[in-house]
Design an enzyme around this catalytic site. Structure first.
Site: not given
Length: 480
Positions: A178, A252, A286, A386
């Site tokens: 997806k 992750e 990331c 973040e």
């Protein structure tokens, strides 16, 4: 040439969507629509999972020998290698990555993953015999885990797809991918290559959709394992669903990594290294080293050097080979980064380069000014959360022990670096920072080694034999 698409890839063919909703793919540089693709519904996901389920339960792929699967994946790798330039340009067009980065990481790195996993699969212990302690021989088999739901993010779409697709294929799994709505175009090219390589019908299925439909895929009873890359908030929800269903899962997730600059570091080389380690993909990574730790005695020197480096980076059209910082992927991401820049100033941090406002000469596009904050306390939100954009915070430390403490003072533990003239001292620091990957005077990923995070940065590992093993179940067979 139109980039528009009208179907999904299900059961080895192009399948018309169940509904009429579409996704507009908007260029982050021009803010203009460059393509439309169908938006998947739960019915489309059901069809994709059913195809993957049939291919796993009844089809040839899981029953082939590892050598036979390796041959097909090698075909895919060879075909992929011939389309790297096209893939890089496609990704830059849809999500705005500088072409310089796409030509390095968005296309060649996924191909390198394929080749690395092929080498690992050839040496992998798919079946071994052990001498048991009770006097019997034990055959230990590694069998495919089943139907995999792979959910990659938009920032490095092919890179994160390959980390799931290739080990799943080599293990004998079938898969439903997806893609993110922001990056639906590159999987179509990938699907064409998979068909040409000889992957059987139903083994790989691709449906682009939003979060709600993605949640349906995660919870689907026909899925045996979920492999997700994305935010920690989304990862927690996925983990909860998989825990309730006792479904295999690998995650992750986010990061807020620290780059520790020791006083003996070569400052020019460090700044050049941080251009990639901290600002790769316009900061939309990331693993980005967004907390720069400098000693109090050397603090101003590091701040000045970093400010000069960032101010000198070219911001603009991602298709310009000289561009180092491109636009954010979407307007919402641009607004998110701008809010954090304003928040940093409210918290008392000092902008030394950048700040809010459109970069000079860029009247269109979702651009932000690359920003360096000084006088940052690690407790500030800009140091803990973040941001996912080109925003760096320089944090002072007293000594090496204090630097390690600050680096570890985070809910995340994905990446990190130390910059020093003494490699042994750097290795000592690396052993003390609680993070899944670490670099001494560099940051990179080697596909022979496991990649993943501590703490809120995820569960499980990708790459290396460890990444391949995530797509297998262990079976012990006892024989006299």
């Amino acid at each position: 040439m139109t980039l528009d698409r009208t179907a999904f890839f299900i059961d080895g063919d192009w399948a018309a969507p169940a509904g009429g909703d579409t996704i507009e793919v908007v260029s982050p540089h021009t803010e203009e629509v460059i393509a439309t693709v169908p938006e998947g519904s739960t019915a489309d996901v059901d069809a994709a999972v059913a195809a993957a389920r049939r291919a796993f339960d009844q089809g040839p792929w899981p029953r082939m020998s590892p050598e036979e699967r390796i041959e097909v994946v090698q075909n895919f790798s060879n075909l992929y290698a011939g389309r790297l330039g096209e893939m890089a340009e496609l990704i830059s067009a849809e999500m705005g990555a500088p072409l310089s980065f796409s030509n390095l990481a968005q296309a060649p790195a996924p191909w390198m993953q394929i080749e690395a996993f092929l080498g690992i699969a050839r040496a992998f212990p798919w079946e071994e015999t052990r001498t048991g302690v009770l006097g019997t021989d034990v055959v230990v088999r590694r069998e495919p885990v089943g139907v995999v739901a792979a959910i990659p993010p938009w920032n490095v779409p092919q890179f994160t797809i390959m980390s799931k697709l290739v080990p799943a294929l080599l293990s004998g799994c079938t898969i439903v991918v997806k893609p993110a709505p922001e990056t639906p175009l590159d999987p179509y090219l990938m699907a064409e290559l998979l068909v040409e390589a000889g992957v059987p019908n139903g083994v790989v299925n691709i449906v682009t959709a939003g979060r709600e439909v993605g949640a349906h895929l995660v919870a689907h009873a026909g899925v045996d394992k979920v492999a997700f890359t994305g935010s920690t908030a989304a990862g927690r929800k996925i983990a909860a669903v998989c825990g309730e269903q006792l479904k295999r899962v690998s995650l992750e997730l986010g990061g807020k990594s620290a780059a520790i600059v020791l006083d003996d570091a070569d400052l020019a080389a460090t700044m050049e290294g941080l251009k990639f380690a901290s600002l790769m993909n316009s900061g939309q990574a990331c693993v980005a080293q967004t907390r720069i730790l400098a000693s109090r005695s050397n603090y101003d020197t590091v701040v000045d050097a970093l400010a000069e480096t960032v101010a000198g980076m070219q911001v603009g059209d991602p298709m310009d080979p000289a561009t180092e910082i491109g636009p954010m992927v979407a307007q919402r991401q641009q607004e998110r980064v701008e809010k954090y820049i304003a928040l940093g100033q409210e918290e008392g941090a000092r902008v030394v380069v950048g700040g809010n406002g459109r970069p000079d000469g860029l009247d269109n596009g979702w651009y932000v000014r690359p920003t360096v904050f000084a006088d940052v306390d690690n407790r500030m939100r800009i140091a803990q959360e973040e941001i996912f954009g080109p925003v760096l915070s320089v944090i002072p430390y007293d000594d090496v022990d204090d630097a390690v403490r600050i680096a570890n003072d985070s809910e995340y533990g994905l990446a990190g670096t130390v910059w020093t003239g003494d490699v042994d001292a750097g290795l000592d620091v690396a052993r003390r920072v609680r993070t899944g990957t670490y670099g001494v005077n560099t940051y990179t990923m080697d596909f022979a080694a496991p990649f993943g995070g501590y703490k809120s940065s995820g569960i499980g590992r990708e790459f290396g034999p460890e990444g391949l093993a995530h797509y297998t179940e262990l079976k012990s067979i006892y024989k006299p």
